[in-house]
Write a protein that holds these residues in place. Structure first.
Motif, short mmCIF file in Angstrom:
data_model
loop_
_atom_site.label_atom_id
_atom_site.label_comp_id
_atom_site.label_asym_id
_atom_site.label_seq_id
_atom_site.Cartn_x
_atom_site.Cartn_y
_atom_site.Cartn_z
N ILE A 125 93.70 57.47 73.38
CA ILE A 125 93.90 58.92 73.31
C ILE A 125 92.60 60.24 74.40
O ILE A 125 93.10 61.28 73.91
N HIS A 126 91.59 59.79 74.99
CA HIS A 126 90.66 60.14 76.02
C HIS A 126 91.83 60.37 76.85
O HIS A 126 91.71 62.04 77.27
N ARG A 127 92.53 59.60 77.67
CA ARG A 127 93.70 59.53 78.57
C ARG A 127 95.05 61.39 78.12
O ARG A 127 95.62 61.72 78.87
N ALA A 128 94.95 60.85 76.83
CA ALA A 128 95.87 61.87 76.43
C ALA A 128 95.76 63.24 76.46
O ALA A 128 96.46 64.28 76.52
N THR A 129 94.64 63.47 75.61
CA THR A 129 94.19 64.85 76.02
C THR A 129 93.41 65.05 77.44
O THR A 129 93.02 66.31 77.31
N ASP A 130 93.27 64.48 78.16
CA ASP A 130 93.59 64.76 79.84
C ASP A 130 94.57 65.42 80.51
O ASP A 130 94.71 65.47 81.98
N GLY A 131 95.53 65.27 79.32
CA GLY A 131 96.65 65.27 80.43
C GLY A 131 97.70 64.09 80.50
O GLY A 131 99.01 63.93 80.89
N TRP A 132 97.59 62.75 79.95
CA TRP A 132 98.80 61.57 80.29
C TRP A 132 99.53 62.04 79.20
O TRP A 132 99.43 61.70 77.85
N THR A 133 100.56 61.30 80.09
CA THR A 133 101.61 61.20 79.02
C THR A 133 102.53 60.15 78.94
O THR A 133 102.78 59.38 80.14
N GLY A 134 103.04 59.58 77.91
CA GLY A 134 104.35 58.58 78.47
C GLY A 134 103.98 57.22 77.55
O GLY A 134 103.51 57.71 76.44
N TRP A 135 104.11 56.24 77.72
CA TRP A 135 103.74 55.00 77.33
C TRP A 135 103.44 54.09 77.26
O TRP A 135 103.52 53.68 78.55
N ALA A 136 102.72 52.92 77.14
CA ALA A 136 102.09 52.20 77.69
C ALA A 136 101.65 51.11 76.13
O ALA A 136 101.50 51.26 75.22
N ARG A 137 101.13 49.66 76.07
CA ARG A 137 100.73 48.72 76.08
C ARG A 137 99.18 48.91 75.91
O ARG A 137 98.11 48.62 77.37
N LEU A 138 98.21 48.43 75.17
CA LEU A 138 97.30 48.07 75.59
C LEU A 138 96.68 47.46 75.87
O LEU A 138 97.17 46.06 75.08
N PRO A 139 95.58 46.76 76.63
CA PRO A 139 95.45 45.67 77.59
C PRO A 139 94.16 45.03 76.37
O PRO A 139 93.53 45.27 76.26
N ALA A 140 94.82 44.32 77.25
CA ALA A 140 93.38 42.99 76.13
C ALA A 140 92.59 43.19 76.35
O ALA A 140 91.97 43.90 77.45
N GLY A 141 91.32 42.68 76.00
CA GLY A 141 90.13 43.38 75.50
C GLY A 141 89.82 44.27 74.88
O GLY A 141 88.24 44.54 74.32
N GLU A 142 91.08 44.88 75.00
CA GLU A 142 90.34 46.05 73.53
C GLU A 142 90.81 46.44 72.57
O GLU A 142 91.16 45.04 71.66
N PRO A 143 90.51 46.77 71.33
CA PRO A 143 90.86 46.61 69.76
C PRO A 143 92.62 47.25 70.00
O PRO A 143 92.56 47.89 70.67
N GLY A 144 93.04 45.98 69.01
CA GLY A 144 94.63 46.60 69.11
C GLY A 144 95.10 46.11 70.37
O GLY A 144 96.29 46.23 70.95
N ALA A 145 94.93 44.92 71.48
CA ALA A 145 95.22 44.92 72.28
C ALA A 145 96.85 44.30 71.71
O ALA A 145 97.25 43.09 71.00
#
Length: 314
Positions: A125-145
């Motif tokens: 969500i912070h990357r989105a506000t910084d200008g990131w666009t596209g899609w990705a999978r949440l990496p292991a070790g994060e909430p909702g991996a």
């Protein structure tokens, strides 16, 4: 056009004839040909998140006539109704966030206009506000991996729409696709095998016919040239074989002509002439040799030459 409030819905008497000429949205509307969307804020009277906007009014000649200014409730009305009530799949959700890191839409209404989650808790969500666009999978070790996250900026407002789809639901189509691909692959392999067998039979049929014709020629059961119908490769072999047959036939004719010529010469000779091979067998005898030995051609040829010599001279 001078910035005075001339209409108010819902009407509030204290705002009549107030000047909005110094407000940010009035100034931005002067320079804009479309809607100007401002930063959301918490209403002082209704105590709910509001989204301000302004639109310049111009006549047919483009002259500035005034500004319509207003505010929409973020968690009320129909502004975000579709996104607020719809889900991604069965359990996914939408989030709308401004470039200034303010939440405009969230499954938890209490988070509207609140602080974003810590970057360590939700980096995308912070990357989105910084200008990131596209899609990705949440990496292991994060909430909702394993969850799938997508972000896309809106063209006419400084906002980013995000979608989050849980990992189980995101992977379900892939699991179904694996099964479909496996079944399709097995069926396709079987079909390709059958098709390959059929194509091989069709393509090899001219080759089998050519083999039968060559065998018939070799056995003396066929004198005609072989058929050159069929695929280019088989037809090329058949034509080459026919040329070989023609060459051999011409060679045999030439050899027969030479043999007849030499036979004529040898039969007219006053001497007895015999041809003996390396094994000592007679392969040819002229008329003089037949007369001297008193034997026929068939009786003389194919035997050792000593049997042709007079007994006392042997």
């Amino acid at each position: 056009a001078q910035g005075r409030v001339v209409a108010d819905v819902p009407a509030r008497p204290e705002r009549a004839n107030l000047s909005a000429a110094d407000s940010e949205y009035f100034k931005r509307a002067l320079d804009s040909r479309g809607a100007v969307v401002g930063a959301p804020y918490m209403g002082r009277v209704i105590k709910r998140p509001l989204l301000p906007f302004s639109v310049a009014l111009r006549d047919a000649d483009g002259r500035f006539q005034g500004v319509v200014m207003g505010a929409l409730e973020l968690n009320g009305g129909r502004f975000f109704a579709d996104l607020a009530t719809d889900t991604l799949g069965d359990s996914g959700r939408f989030i709308v966030v401004t470039r200034q890191a303010q939440l405009l839409l969230h499954p938890d209404p209490k988070m509207l206009l609140g602080q974003l989650p810590d970057r360590a808790q939700d980096q995308f969500i912070h990357r989105a506000t910084d200008g990131w666009t596209g899609w990705a999978r949440l990496p292991a070790g994060e909430p909702g991996a394993g969850d799938v996250v997508a972000a896309r900026p809106l063209r006419h407002a400084g906002w980013v729409v995000m979608g989050v789809l849980p990992a189980d639901e995101a992977n379900a189509p892939l699991r179904r696709l694996d099964q479909v691909v496996l079944l399709t692959g097995l069926g396709g392999a079987l079909l390709i095998g059958l098709l390959a067998w059929w194509v091989a039979q069709v393509n090899l049929a001219p080759l089998a016919r050519l083999r039968r014709q060559v065998d018939a020629i070799d056995a003396g059961q066929r004198n005609a040239a072989v058929s050159d119908r069929g695929p280019a490769e088989v037809a090329g072999v058949a034509r080459a074989f026919n040329r070989l047959l023609l060459t051999r036939e011409r060679a045999e004719q030439a050899l027969a002509a030479r043999e007849a010529f030499h036979r004529t010469l040898s039969d007219g000779a006053p001497l007895g002439l015999m041809l003996i091979d390396a094994q000592g067998d007679c392969t040819y005898a002229n008329a003089g040799a037949l007369a001297l030995t008193g034997r026929g051609f068939e009786a003389l040829c194919g035997r050792g030459w000593r049997a042709c010599v007079y007994g006392d001279d042997a």
